[in-house]
Design a protein around this motif. Sequence first.
Motif, short mmCIF file in Angstrom:
data_model
loop_
_atom_site.label_atom_id
_atom_site.label_comp_id
_atom_site.label_asym_id
_atom_site.label_seq_id
_atom_site.Cartn_x
_atom_site.Cartn_y
_atom_site.Cartn_z
N ARG A 120 56.75 -3.36 -26.22
CA ARG A 120 57.09 -4.21 -25.07
C ARG A 120 57.15 -3.39 -23.78
O ARG A 120 56.79 -3.88 -22.70
CB ARG A 120 58.42 -4.92 -25.32
CG ARG A 120 58.78 -5.94 -24.25
CD ARG A 120 60.12 -6.60 -24.52
NE ARG A 120 60.12 -7.41 -25.73
CZ ARG A 120 60.74 -7.08 -26.86
NH1 ARG A 120 61.41 -5.94 -26.94
NH2 ARG A 120 60.70 -7.89 -27.90
N TYR A 139 53.78 -3.23 -22.34
CA TYR A 139 53.06 -4.48 -22.12
C TYR A 139 52.86 -4.73 -20.63
O TYR A 139 53.77 -4.54 -19.82
CB TYR A 139 53.82 -5.67 -22.72
CG TYR A 139 53.23 -6.99 -22.33
CD1 TYR A 139 51.96 -7.36 -22.78
CD2 TYR A 139 53.92 -7.87 -21.49
CE1 TYR A 139 51.40 -8.57 -22.41
CE2 TYR A 139 53.37 -9.09 -21.12
CZ TYR A 139 52.11 -9.43 -21.58
OH TYR A 139 51.56 -10.62 -21.21
N PHE A 146 53.73 -11.32 -26.53
CA PHE A 146 54.49 -10.92 -25.34
C PHE A 146 54.26 -11.89 -24.17
O PHE A 146 55.14 -12.08 -23.34
CB PHE A 146 54.13 -9.50 -24.92
CG PHE A 146 54.69 -8.43 -25.83
CD1 PHE A 146 55.93 -8.57 -26.41
CD2 PHE A 146 53.96 -7.28 -26.10
CE1 PHE A 146 56.46 -7.60 -27.24
CE2 PHE A 146 54.47 -6.29 -26.93
CZ PHE A 146 55.72 -6.46 -27.51
N GLU A 194 56.71 -14.70 -25.02
CA GLU A 194 58.01 -14.34 -25.60
C GLU A 194 59.18 -14.91 -24.81
O GLU A 194 60.16 -15.40 -25.38
CB GLU A 194 58.13 -12.82 -25.70
CG GLU A 194 59.42 -12.35 -26.35
CD GLU A 194 59.53 -10.84 -26.36
OE1 GLU A 194 60.23 -10.31 -27.26
OE2 GLU A 194 58.94 -10.17 -25.48
#
Length: 277
Positions: free
Chosen positions: A161, A164, A187, A190
Amino acid sequence: MAACNNKEKVVFIMGSTGTGKTKLSIDLGSHFPSEIINADKIQVYKGLDIITNKILESERRGIPHHLLGIIEDPEFDFTTDHFCDQVIAVVEHITQQGNLPMIVGGSNTYLEFLVEHPTLEFRSKYDCCFLWLDVSLDVLFPYLDKRIDEMLEAGFVDEAREFYQPGADYSAGIRRAIGAPELDKYFKVENDVNVDEGCKRELLKGAIKRMKENTRTLAQGQLAKIHRLNDELGWELNRIDATKVFEAIANGSAYKSLWEEMVFKPTKEIVQSFLEG
């Protein structure tokens, strides 16, 4: 460590992902005065330590490691030329210290470029010993799947993450690492309150499934390249079959004595013979 022909010695430890190259390098490095050079094109980047399976400082037994987490820019394209420039400089440094360079990793395209490129003349400067740690794919695949499950428990989603970025390029830099592209769709949604939580769970589940599939594909590709280096380019790889060790791991049996007898002992003898010329 110099040979009788005045060429310095270099050991390569090769094999598909997950076959135990790092463990073998530490075992050999604890027996011979050595320094380890990373030959994984993703592990050269700083970050994603879980996903890329970087060896922890506490597990290195004091053995110097090079080209590990040295690139801070996640988007920097670390090419074969960069790799060769770095490796050649480090090999020269290690041999000047009287130690044995061990080049360890699964980026076989980079290794081929280093060894075979005519202008680098690596073979004319160094005596090379190639160790090939092999595990039957039908045994290796379930082990790789389990390793990804363990990475999940260790927090690789949180780790990924941090890297990302919407619209990121997954064809270069550290984001090429298996795990980063696969998690992109998850992601993206999310934190979207308009997306059902069940849908999010399915996206994560699908990402993990693709990670396993892509890791298996990677292992197959690496093995094919190793066969090419051995069979077509004549590298004369010393094949060490660790399949029975991994079968023992899968069965929950004691495997350390098997590793000692079937992997470490024969490779130690190969390297000892190589160093003695």
